[in-house]
Design a protein around this motif. Structure first.
Motif, PDB file in Angstrom:
ATOM      1  N   VAL A  51     -11.334   4.955  -2.549  1.00  0.00           N
ATOM      2  CA  VAL A  51     -10.346   5.155  -3.374  1.00  0.00           C
ATOM      3  C   VAL A  51      -8.925   4.780  -2.652  1.00  0.00           C
ATOM      4  N   ALA A  52      -8.876   5.227  -1.661  1.00  0.00           N
ATOM      5  CA  ALA A  52      -7.419   4.958  -1.009  1.00  0.00           C
ATOM      6  C   ALA A  52      -7.244   3.440  -1.084  1.00  0.00           C
ATOM      7  N   ALA A  53      -8.467   2.473  -0.982  1.00  0.00           N
ATOM      8  CA  ALA A  53      -8.439   1.255  -0.699  1.00  0.00           C
ATOM      9  C   ALA A  53      -7.774   0.590  -2.056  1.00  0.00           C
ATOM     10  N   VAL A  54      -8.353   1.152  -3.199  1.00  0.00           N
ATOM     11  CA  VAL A  54      -7.751   0.797  -4.556  1.00  0.00           C
ATOM     12  C   VAL A  54      -6.485   1.241  -4.707  1.00  0.00           C
ATOM     13  N   VAL A  55      -6.183   2.410  -4.393  1.00  0.00           N
ATOM     14  CA  VAL A  55      -4.796   2.963  -4.787  1.00  0.00           C
ATOM     15  C   VAL A  55      -3.530   1.990  -3.915  1.00  0.00           C
ATOM     16  N   TYR A  56      -4.165   1.914  -2.577  1.00  0.00           N
ATOM     17  CA  TYR A  56      -3.138   1.146  -1.640  1.00  0.00           C
ATOM     18  C   TYR A  56      -3.017  -0.242  -2.397  1.00  0.00           C
ATOM     19  N   HIS A  57      -3.945  -0.939  -2.865  1.00  0.00           N
ATOM     20  CA  HIS A  57      -4.039  -2.347  -3.447  1.00  0.00           C
ATOM     21  C   HIS A  57      -3.236  -2.221  -4.737  1.00  0.00           C
TER      22      HIS A  57
END
Length: 71
Positions: A51-57
């Motif tokens: 989820v963090a990877a998507v949000v940061y992206h």
């Protein structure tokens, strides 16, 4: 991370950046609680990291997104 997913979905549906920033706040909290003990998606570190990877992206922070993916 579940609440972050909710806000991420709301951002996708409505396009309001406030939802993305709310997701980011929840992601930061989730990342501070990683244990490295369990590898399952829901109970382990994989879910919050994904989820963090998507949000940061979506926040155009590609370095942190990559860091979440490679952890």
């Amino acid at each position: 991370a579940g609440i972050a997913v909710l806000y991420l979905h709301l951002h996708d549906v409505y396009g309001d950046p406030a939802y993305l920033h709310a997701a980011h706040e929840y992601v930061k909290k989730s990342l501070s609680c990683l244990t490295r003990r369990s590898i399952t998606f829901l109970c382990g570190d994989a879910g919050p990291l994904a989820v963090a990877a998507v949000v940061y992206h979506k926040l155009q922070n590609h370095k942190q997104s990559e860091d979440c993916i490679t952890r």
